[in-house]
Scaffold this motif. Structure first.
Motif, PDB file in Angstrom:
ATOM      1  N   ARG A 122      -5.437   9.026  -3.182  1.00 19.11           N
ATOM      2  CA  ARG A 122      -6.319   8.798  -2.100  1.00 19.11           C
ATOM      3  C   ARG A 122      -6.279   8.358  -0.767  1.00 19.11           C
ATOM      4  O   ARG A 122      -6.401   8.324   0.176  1.00 19.11           O
ATOM      5  CB  ARG A 122      -7.675   7.734  -2.299  1.00 19.11           C
ATOM      6  N   PHE A 123      -4.882   8.065  -0.482  1.00 21.04           N
ATOM      7  CA  PHE A 123      -4.019   7.119   1.124  1.00 21.04           C
ATOM      8  C   PHE A 123      -2.626   8.228   0.671  1.00 21.04           C
ATOM      9  O   PHE A 123      -2.017   8.257  -0.539  1.00 21.04           O
ATOM     10  CB  PHE A 123      -3.621   6.000   0.986  1.00 21.04           C
ATOM     11  N   THR A 124      -2.531   8.652   1.797  1.00 15.00           N
ATOM     12  CA  THR A 124      -1.715   9.371   3.091  1.00 15.00           C
ATOM     13  C   THR A 124      -0.701   8.771   3.876  1.00 15.00           C
ATOM     14  O   THR A 124      -1.511   8.243   4.803  1.00 15.00           O
ATOM     15  CB  THR A 124      -1.452  10.468   2.855  1.00 15.00           C
ATOM     16  N   ILE A 125       0.555   8.741   3.842  1.00 16.24           N
ATOM     17  CA  ILE A 125       1.246   7.456   5.015  1.00 16.24           C
ATOM     18  C   ILE A 125       2.373   9.431   5.579  1.00 16.24           C
ATOM     19  O   ILE A 125       2.678  10.008   4.677  1.00 16.24           O
ATOM     20  CB  ILE A 125       2.470   6.643   4.615  1.00 16.24           C
ATOM     21  N   SER A 126       2.131   8.931   6.804  1.00 19.35           N
ATOM     22  CA  SER A 126       2.432   9.914   7.641  1.00 19.35           C
ATOM     23  C   SER A 126       3.525   9.126   9.053  1.00 19.35           C
ATOM     24  O   SER A 126       3.158   7.698   9.357  1.00 19.35           O
ATOM     25  CB  SER A 126       1.699  11.477   7.866  1.00 19.35           C
ATOM     26  N   VAL A 127       4.797  10.153   9.466  1.00 19.52           N
ATOM     27  CA  VAL A 127       5.117   9.570  10.630  1.00 19.52           C
ATOM     28  C   VAL A 127       5.652  10.277  11.273  1.00 19.52           C
ATOM     29  O   VAL A 127       5.039  11.943  11.232  1.00 19.52           O
ATOM     30  CB  VAL A 127       6.254   9.408  10.152  1.00 19.52           C
ATOM     31  N   VAL A 172       0.709  -1.234   0.219  1.00 23.12           N
ATOM     32  CA  VAL A 172       0.006  -0.019  -0.285  1.00 23.12           C
ATOM     33  C   VAL A 172       0.571   0.603   0.505  1.00 23.12           C
ATOM     34  O   VAL A 172       0.669   2.121  -0.705  1.00 23.12           O
ATOM     35  CB  VAL A 172      -0.673  -0.458   1.205  1.00 23.12           C
ATOM     36  N   ALA A 173       1.757   1.308   1.158  1.00 22.80           N
ATOM     37  CA  ALA A 173       2.715   2.686   1.088  1.00 22.80           C
ATOM     38  C   ALA A 173       3.569   2.221   1.990  1.00 22.80           C
ATOM     39  O   ALA A 173       3.192   1.441   2.734  1.00 22.80           O
ATOM     40  CB  ALA A 173       1.210   4.090   1.620  1.00 22.80           C
ATOM     41  N   ILE A 174       4.665   3.221   1.714  1.00 23.92           N
ATOM     42  CA  ILE A 174       6.080   3.125   3.342  1.00 23.92           C
ATOM     43  C   ILE A 174       6.575   4.301   2.811  1.00 23.92           C
ATOM     44  O   ILE A 174       5.808   6.005   1.781  1.00 23.92           O
ATOM     45  CB  ILE A 174       7.425   2.167   2.489  1.00 23.92           C
ATOM     46  N   ILE A 175       7.282   4.966   4.157  1.00 25.40           N
ATOM     47  CA  ILE A 175       7.585   6.294   3.927  1.00 25.40           C
ATOM     48  C   ILE A 175       9.142   6.028   5.317  1.00 25.40           C
ATOM     49  O   ILE A 175       9.216   5.333   5.806  1.00 25.40           O
ATOM     50  CB  ILE A 175       7.070   7.252   4.948  1.00 25.40           C
ATOM     51  N   SER A 182      10.869  10.896   2.260  1.00 20.93           N
ATOM     52  CA  SER A 182      10.671   9.767   0.999  1.00 20.93           C
ATOM     53  C   SER A 182       9.591   9.038   1.983  1.00 20.93           C
ATOM     54  O   SER A 182       9.203   8.466   2.161  1.00 20.93           O
ATOM     55  CB  SER A 182      11.774   8.893   0.848  1.00 20.93           C
ATOM     56  N   THR A 183       8.756   8.949   0.534  1.00 21.37           N
ATOM     57  CA  THR A 183       6.866   7.971   0.403  1.00 21.37           C
ATOM     58  C   THR A 183       6.810   7.416  -0.914  1.00 21.37           C
ATOM     59  O   THR A 183       7.143   8.572  -1.778  1.00 21.37           O
ATOM     60  CB  THR A 183       5.916   9.518   1.371  1.00 21.37           C
ATOM     61  N   TYR A 184       6.151   6.404  -1.207  1.00 22.70           N
ATOM     62  CA  TYR A 184       5.406   6.407  -1.544  1.00 22.70           C
ATOM     63  C   TYR A 184       4.668   4.848  -1.854  1.00 22.70           C
ATOM     64  O   TYR A 184       3.795   4.488  -0.907  1.00 22.70           O
ATOM     65  CB  TYR A 184       6.724   5.037  -2.415  1.00 22.70           C
ATOM     66  N   VAL A 185       3.332   5.934  -3.014  1.00 21.77           N
ATOM     67  CA  VAL A 185       2.300   4.551  -2.210  1.00 21.77           C
ATOM     68  C   VAL A 185       1.632   3.857  -4.008  1.00 21.77           C
ATOM     69  O   VAL A 185       1.912   4.394  -4.792  1.00 21.77           O
ATOM     70  CB  VAL A 185       0.843   5.810  -2.019  1.00 21.77           C
ATOM     71  N   SER A 186       0.962   3.171  -3.803  1.00 22.08           N
ATOM     72  CA  SER A 186       0.754   2.260  -4.488  1.00 22.08           C
ATOM     73  C   SER A 186      -0.598   3.400  -5.549  1.00 22.08           C
ATOM     74  O   SER A 186      -0.812   3.471  -5.614  1.00 22.08           O
ATOM     75  CB  SER A 186       0.301   0.884  -4.539  1.00 22.08           C
ATOM     76  N   ASN A 187       0.056   3.087  -6.761  1.00 28.40           N
ATOM     77  CA  ASN A 187      -0.914   3.554  -8.274  1.00 28.40           C
ATOM     78  C   ASN A 187      -2.550   2.812  -7.541  1.00 28.40           C
ATOM     79  O   ASN A 187      -3.748   4.225  -7.621  1.00 28.40           O
ATOM     80  CB  ASN A 187      -0.892   3.038  -9.473  1.00 28.40           C
ATOM     81  N   SER A 188      -2.989   2.066  -7.285  1.00 25.34           N
ATOM     82  CA  SER A 188      -3.748   1.865  -6.618  1.00 25.34           C
ATOM     83  C   SER A 188      -5.222   3.168  -5.878  1.00 25.34           C
ATOM     84  O   SER A 188      -6.218   2.972  -5.208  1.00 25.34           O
ATOM     85  CB  SER A 188      -4.156   0.676  -6.232  1.00 25.34           C
ATOM     86  N   VAL A 189      -4.205   3.735  -4.647  1.00 27.75           N
ATOM     87  CA  VAL A 189      -4.610   4.376  -4.112  1.00 27.75           C
ATOM     88  C   VAL A 189      -4.078   5.511  -3.885  1.00 27.75           C
ATOM     89  O   VAL A 189      -4.090   6.278  -2.899  1.00 27.75           O
ATOM     90  CB  VAL A 189      -4.208   3.615  -2.238  1.00 27.75           C
ATOM     91  N   LYS A 190      -3.814   5.725  -4.760  1.00 25.50           N
ATOM     92  CA  LYS A 190      -2.162   7.280  -5.066  1.00 25.50           C
ATOM     93  C   LYS A 190      -3.344   8.543  -5.421  1.00 25.50           C
ATOM     94  O   LYS A 190      -4.496   8.042  -6.112  1.00 25.50           O
ATOM     95  CB  LYS A 190      -1.695   7.042  -6.269  1.00 25.50           C
TER      96      LYS A 190
END
Length: 121
Positions: free
Chosen positions: A67-72, A48-51, A57-65
């Motif tokens: 719509r989804f946001t990853i944060s830390v 789904v996503a990594i950070i 640096s973050t990366y999300v899959s195309n299927s959720v790009k």
């Protein structure tokens, strides 16, 4: 002992939002990637996503790009997955993870127990 504990899953109507949290204890992951995978019934585990720790640096899959946001939050040793505009296809068990940066789930060392996200149509 390293533990990852997810929270925030549940039932939501299509088009709604949820925010998942993954609270880590036992170590920090300053040299690792932190992220999320999901697995729907009858399907393989999906990236789904990594950070990274610095959040530069973050990366999300195309299927959720888009719509989804990853944060830390480094101070809390916690990372999040904000999920918006959810369709029923996003229904899955979402698991947080940490380890060497990869799109392949088998590369990761640490896993949470998983949290169910169910999107009703």
């Amino acid at each position: 002992q390293v533990q990852l504990v997810e929270s925030g899953g549940g039932l939501v109507q299509a088009g709604g939002s949820l925010r998942l949290s993954c609270a880590a204890s036992g170590r920090t992951f300053s040299r690792d990637a932190m992220g999320w995978f999901r697995q729907a019934p009858g399907k393989e585990r999906e990236f789904v996503a990594i950070i990274n720790w610095s959040a530069r640096s973050t990366y999300v899959s195309n299927s959720v790009k888009g719509r989804f946001t990853i944060s830390v939050d480094n101070a809390k040793n916690t990372w999040y997955l904000q999920m918006n505009s959810l369709p029923s296809e996003d229904t899955a068990v979402y698991s947080c993870t940490a380890g060497p940066s990869s799109l392949n789930w088998s590369s990761y060392n640490y896993w949470g127990q998983g949290t169910q996200v169910t999107v009703s149509s």
